[in-house]
Design a protein around this motif. Structure first.
Motif, PDB file in Angstrom:
ATOM      1  N   LEU A  77     -27.161  -0.259 -15.792  1.00 51.56           N
ATOM      2  CA  LEU A  77     -25.847   0.014 -15.232  1.00 51.56           C
ATOM      3  C   LEU A  77     -25.105   0.911 -16.198  1.00 51.56           C
ATOM      4  O   LEU A  77     -25.046   0.635 -17.404  1.00 51.56           O
ATOM      5  CB  LEU A  77     -25.079  -1.297 -15.025  1.00 51.56           C
ATOM      6  CG  LEU A  77     -23.634  -1.185 -14.521  1.00 51.56           C
ATOM      7  CD1 LEU A  77     -23.608  -0.588 -13.130  1.00 51.56           C
ATOM      8  CD2 LEU A  77     -22.970  -2.561 -14.534  1.00 51.56           C
ATOM      9  N   GLU A  78     -24.562   2.005 -15.698  1.00 49.04           N
ATOM     10  CA  GLU A  78     -23.822   2.953 -16.539  1.00 49.04           C
ATOM     11  C   GLU A  78     -22.346   2.897 -16.176  1.00 49.04           C
ATOM     12  O   GLU A  78     -21.935   3.215 -15.049  1.00 49.04           O
ATOM     13  CB  GLU A  78     -24.366   4.376 -16.327  1.00 49.04           C
ATOM     14  CG  GLU A  78     -23.706   5.432 -17.196  1.00 49.04           C
ATOM     15  CD  GLU A  78     -24.125   5.375 -18.656  1.00 49.04           C
ATOM     16  OE1 GLU A  78     -23.570   6.151 -19.451  1.00 49.04           O
ATOM     17  OE2 GLU A  78     -25.010   4.549 -18.995  1.00 49.04           O
ATOM     18  N   HIS A  79     -21.537   2.452 -17.149  1.00 48.86           N
ATOM     19  CA  HIS A  79     -20.090   2.380 -16.956  1.00 48.86           C
ATOM     20  C   HIS A  79     -19.440   3.596 -17.599  1.00 48.86           C
ATOM     21  O   HIS A  79     -19.741   3.943 -18.737  1.00 48.86           O
ATOM     22  CB  HIS A  79     -19.519   1.112 -17.610  1.00 48.86           C
ATOM     23  CG  HIS A  79     -19.510  -0.073 -16.710  1.00 48.86           C
ATOM     24  ND1 HIS A  79     -18.659  -0.197 -15.630  1.00 48.86           N
ATOM     25  CD2 HIS A  79     -20.267  -1.201 -16.712  1.00 48.86           C
ATOM     26  CE1 HIS A  79     -18.881  -1.350 -15.025  1.00 48.86           C
ATOM     27  NE2 HIS A  79     -19.859  -1.977 -15.664  1.00 48.86           N
ATOM     28  N   VAL A  80     -18.550   4.260 -16.874  1.00 50.04           N
ATOM     29  CA  VAL A  80     -17.701   5.289 -17.461  1.00 50.04           C
ATOM     30  C   VAL A  80     -16.256   4.855 -17.209  1.00 50.04           C
ATOM     31  O   VAL A  80     -16.007   3.784 -16.646  1.00 50.04           O
ATOM     32  CB  VAL A  80     -17.991   6.678 -16.853  1.00 50.04           C
ATOM     33  CG1 VAL A  80     -19.388   7.146 -17.234  1.00 50.04           C
ATOM     34  CG2 VAL A  80     -17.848   6.675 -15.343  1.00 50.04           C
ATOM     35  N   GLN A  81     -15.309   5.680 -17.603  1.00 50.78           N
ATOM     36  CA  GLN A  81     -13.917   5.240 -17.616  1.00 50.78           C
ATOM     37  C   GLN A  81     -13.424   4.842 -16.220  1.00 50.78           C
ATOM     38  O   GLN A  81     -12.734   3.833 -16.068  1.00 50.78           O
ATOM     39  CB  GLN A  81     -13.026   6.354 -18.178  1.00 50.78           C
ATOM     40  CG  GLN A  81     -11.568   5.934 -18.321  1.00 50.78           C
ATOM     41  CD  GLN A  81     -10.756   6.998 -19.023  1.00 50.78           C
ATOM     42  OE1 GLN A  81     -11.285   8.016 -19.436  1.00 50.78           O
ATOM     43  NE2 GLN A  81      -9.465   6.773 -19.158  1.00 50.78           N
ATOM     44  N   THR A  82     -13.785   5.613 -15.210  1.00 48.41           N
ATOM     45  CA  THR A  82     -13.221   5.367 -13.887  1.00 48.41           C
ATOM     46  C   THR A  82     -14.251   4.881 -12.868  1.00 48.41           C
ATOM     47  O   THR A  82     -13.876   4.462 -11.786  1.00 48.41           O
ATOM     48  CB  THR A  82     -12.569   6.647 -13.343  1.00 48.41           C
ATOM     49  OG1 THR A  82     -13.573   7.678 -13.261  1.00 48.41           O
ATOM     50  CG2 THR A  82     -11.448   7.105 -14.246  1.00 48.41           C
ATOM     51  N   ARG A  83     -15.537   4.960 -13.192  1.00 51.24           N
ATOM     52  CA  ARG A  83     -16.556   4.642 -12.197  1.00 51.24           C
ATOM     53  C   ARG A  83     -17.721   3.890 -12.828  1.00 51.24           C
ATOM     54  O   ARG A  83     -17.825   3.797 -14.036  1.00 51.24           O
ATOM     55  CB  ARG A  83     -17.054   5.927 -11.513  1.00 51.24           C
ATOM     56  CG  ARG A  83     -15.944   6.642 -10.768  1.00 51.24           C
ATOM     57  CD  ARG A  83     -16.418   7.923 -10.132  1.00 51.24           C
ATOM     58  NE  ARG A  83     -15.268   8.635  -9.596  1.00 51.24           N
ATOM     59  CZ  ARG A  83     -15.038   8.835  -8.307  1.00 51.24           C
ATOM     60  NH1 ARG A  83     -15.893   8.402  -7.415  1.00 51.24           N
ATOM     61  NH2 ARG A  83     -13.959   9.488  -7.898  1.00 51.24           N
ATOM     62  N   ARG A  84     -18.613   3.420 -11.961  1.00 52.19           N
ATOM     63  CA  ARG A  84     -19.823   2.777 -12.441  1.00 52.19           C
ATOM     64  C   ARG A  84     -20.999   3.281 -11.587  1.00 52.19           C
ATOM     65  O   ARG A  84     -20.841   3.597 -10.411  1.00 52.19           O
ATOM     66  CB  ARG A  84     -19.708   1.257 -12.360  1.00 52.19           C
ATOM     67  CG  ARG A  84     -19.370   0.752 -10.983  1.00 52.19           C
ATOM     68  CD  ARG A  84     -19.023  -0.717 -11.018  1.00 52.19           C
ATOM     69  NE  ARG A  84     -18.586  -1.170  -9.705  1.00 52.19           N
ATOM     70  CZ  ARG A  84     -18.112  -2.375  -9.458  1.00 52.19           C
ATOM     71  NH1 ARG A  84     -18.008  -3.253 -10.430  1.00 52.19           N
ATOM     72  NH2 ARG A  84     -17.746  -2.715  -8.236  1.00 52.19           N
ATOM     73  N   TYR A  85     -22.142   3.323 -12.216  1.00 53.67           N
ATOM     74  CA  TYR A  85     -23.326   3.884 -11.571  1.00 53.67           C
ATOM     75  C   TYR A  85     -24.519   2.972 -11.835  1.00 53.67           C
ATOM     76  O   TYR A  85     -24.689   2.462 -12.947  1.00 53.67           O
ATOM     77  CB  TYR A  85     -23.654   5.276 -12.138  1.00 53.67           C
ATOM     78  CG  TYR A  85     -22.558   6.298 -11.939  1.00 53.67           C
ATOM     79  CD1 TYR A  85     -22.607   7.197 -10.875  1.00 53.67           C
ATOM     80  CD2 TYR A  85     -21.494   6.388 -12.833  1.00 53.67           C
ATOM     81  CE1 TYR A  85     -21.621   8.142 -10.701  1.00 53.67           C
ATOM     82  CE2 TYR A  85     -20.496   7.327 -12.668  1.00 53.67           C
ATOM     83  CZ  TYR A  85     -20.565   8.205 -11.597  1.00 53.67           C
ATOM     84  OH  TYR A  85     -19.575   9.148 -11.430  1.00 53.67           O
ATOM     85  N   LEU A  86     -25.354   2.820 -10.817  1.00 49.41           N
ATOM     86  CA  LEU A  86     -26.657   2.216 -11.020  1.00 49.41           C
ATOM     87  C   LEU A  86     -27.611   3.306 -11.495  1.00 49.41           C
ATOM     88  O   LEU A  86     -27.667   4.391 -10.906  1.00 49.41           O
ATOM     89  CB  LEU A  86     -27.192   1.612  -9.721  1.00 49.41           C
ATOM     90  CG  LEU A  86     -26.479   0.373  -9.182  1.00 49.41           C
ATOM     91  CD1 LEU A  86     -27.095  -0.031  -7.853  1.00 49.41           C
ATOM     92  CD2 LEU A  86     -26.546  -0.773 -10.181  1.00 49.41           C
TER      93      LEU A  86
END
Length: 613
Positions: A77-86
């Protein structure tokens, strides 16, 4: 450059985006490359409003537990400041739907192999109590292999969560009605529901249409009440598998994905399909058809075979009014370079006279420039300029090393030369830059390439065969800049023979060794591979803004649009030696027959083809 909202945050992540590859119901899907390892991944964006955190984390647990060859694996799981991605496995072959939109249908053995892949993935998930709930061609992704494709199911967990969300919102009808089992219309599902969808897939792959069609309301009625009709052209034993998988009642279908898989394999053998381990050609052969007669707008006799043709299309004068400075055609016959200028355009009758230039050696490549021509031979690169008073002058710019590979940028702005090291395992790349090719940049290539190609004004790729010991196992594409910077490496298990540039940025066309009767369309950003079927092995290829031109050794000319549909098939002259496109609707074609060589100019607009220019 990807400019969609939210992607700016990813610039600070461990992944670099290569492009947008899809748009799902819960967000966008991107192709990305790990900045340190170079591994390709898919980043699936998840909308926080549709995926509340507690439900998302619960479903993520299921996704991470599914590890199987035929399931798209969730890696992280990749978390960035405003979103998240599988972070998911990346499948460069697109979706099964993309493959089904091919004009020519798959050989039945490849249909069986793909469906067996889907069943294997479902068997693994069902064993863990996970039902997909939305099996359809769009949710089956493909990885290319030397003998075909590997199918992988995507959106496990996400599809099931969609069902749960819809139930909470008061709706029972989620998924794709064309592939939904009868009980799914009442909000019920089980492993048998997935097998029903696989039965629809198998029917559609074999016959090119689904068993039931119409708007959603009609589809619901058909799945619930309409009897299944299987046409006689479906293989007999496979038809029995389809019939059982599409029973209205779940209890009458196959008890498990494993049992359906075993039944399908037995049916394929009983129906006399090709060996599943050696599937042969990918697509079914095309029926015989009549070819259109060949018509040439212009013909020229040549005394020697033409090895190279380049068409220099109109360019605008840098200053002053926007008027073209004319079109030129360059062609090489041995050490002779010919230039013909057309002030009013190639299709006008006012063609200029042909000028001939003697080069010290046989010319192998040509690159037009604003003020002249660059010519490449086995031994050197030459700059050819024209002085109104003295005529053409030929100056050697670069000595080439023995056995070196070279590539021009299209307008001759730079030249790349790869020199293999003594053990042939790697190569040294030298890039000659500047107006007189007097600036040098150096780079070490990881593998000794079989082809160099300039993909745009600033970047090139080195294509090399990937090996395990002495056995070839794939192809790598090593990127570099004209300043000598290494840009990373992409790879494919296909054994690529040759690459040809296309007008679309970062798109290449290619042929492959294991499937010679197919055309490979290779996108570098994002990385995607599409196979198009051809009736014979292409001898020459060219790309236009509207599609592709293929020429066989026998002289047949096949015109395909961008998605591979045939738009023209012409009985051209045999024994072609070179071709070059004239945009948007022309072709230069050189042939040899005995002691006579010909150079033809073909206006495709004068032929009866299914394309508007």
């Amino acid at each position: 450059m990807v400019s969609h909202g939210g992607t700016q945050d990813l610039k600070r992540s461990k992944y670099r985006l290569l492009g947008l590859v899809g748009q799902g119901q819960f967000g966008r899907v991107y192709c990305a490359i790990h900045r340190k390892t170079g591994r390709l991944v898919a980043l699936k964006e998840l909308d926080r409003r549709r995926f509340p955190t507690h439900k998302f984390l619960r479903e993520l647990r299921f996704l991470l537990s599914l590890r199987h060859t035929n399931i798209v694996t969730c890696q992280a799981l990749e978390h960035v400041q405003t979103r998240r991605y599988l972070v998911m496995d990346y499948c460069e072959g697109g979706t099964l739907r993309d493959l089904m939109q091919e004009e020519r249908s798959l050989q039945p053995v490849h249909v069986v192999r793909l469906v067996l892949d889907v069943l294997a993935g479902l068997a693994h998930a069902h064993a863990q109590g996970i039902v997909h709930c939305d099996i359809k061609p769009e949710n089956v992704l493909l990885r290319v292999t030397p003998t075909g494709w590997l199918a992988q199911i995507t959106d496990f967990g996400i599809a099931r969560l969609s069902q749960e969300i819809a139930t909470l919102e008061g709706s029972n009808n989620t998924g794709s009605p064309a592939y939904m089992a009868p009980e799914r219309f009442y909000g019920q599902y089980s492993p048998a529901s997935d097998l029903y969808a696989v039965g629809v897939l198998l029917f559609e792959l074999l016959l090119g249409r689904r068993p039931f069609s119409g708007p959603p309301s009609d589809l619901m009625s058909a799945h619930l009440n309409q009897s299944l009709v299987i046409p006689p052209e479906m293989p007999t034993e496979i038809a029995a598998v389809v019939r059982r998988s599409l029973q209205k009642l779940p209890g009458r279908r196959f008890p498990s994905a494993l049992e359906m898989s075993q039944a399908l394999q037995a049916a394929a053998i009983a129906d006399g399909l090709m060996d599943l381990e050696d599937p042969g050609n990918l697509f079914r052969p095309q029926p015989a058809r009549s070819l259109q007669p060949f018509q040439a707008a212009q013909e020229q006799v040549q005394w020697l075979p033409v090895q190279q043709i380049v068409v220099d299309q109109p360019r605008l004068v840098p200053s002053g009014p926007a008027t073209p400075i004319g079109e030129r055609i360059y062609w090489a016959t041995g050490p002779m370079l010919s230039v013909q200028q057309f002030p009013q355009g190639i299709w006008s009758e006012a063609g200029g006279r042909t000028q001939q230039i003697n080069v010290p050696e046989v010319v192998e490549a040509i690159a037009p420039q604003e003020q002249g021509i660059l010519a490449l031979t086995q031994q050197a690169a030459y700059s050819i300029s024209r002085d109104p008073a003295q005529g053409w002058t030929v100056n050697r710019r670069v000595w080439l090393e023995p056995k070196a590979l070279t590539a021009w940028e299209a307008q001759g702005r730079w030249l790349a030369m790869a020199s293999p090291r003594p053990d042939q395992s790697a190569a040294d790349l030298t890039i000659y830059d500047g107006p007189k090719l007097n600036h040098r940049h150096h780079l070490a290539l990881k593998r000794s390439p079989q082809q160099l190609l300039a993909v745009d004004r600033h970047h090139g790729i080195a294509m090399a065969t990937k090996r395990e010991g002495d056995r070839p196992v794939g192809t790598t594409f090593e990127g570099f800049s004209r300043r000598g910077q290494h840009l990373g490496t992409l790879s494919t298990p296909l054994l690529i023979d040759r690459l040809v540039l296309t007008p679309k940025p970062y798109r290449l066309m290619a042929t492959e060794q294991n499937q010679p009767q197919s055309l490979v369309i290779l996108d570098l950003k994002p990385f995607r591979i599409l196979r198009l079927s051809t009736p014979w092995v292409p001898a020459f290829m060219a790309a236009m803004t509207w599609g592709y031109i293929l020429v066989s050794r026998a002289g047949e000319i096949l015109l395909l649009d961008e998605v591979g549909r045939e738009v023209g098939w012409i009985a051209g002259p045999p024994n072609p030696t070179a071709i070059a496109p004239i945009h948007p609707a022309g072709l230069m074609l050189a042939t040899v027959e005995g002691s006579q060589s010909m150079l033809y100019t073909v206006d495709l607009r004068q032929l009866e083809i299914d394309l508007l220019f």
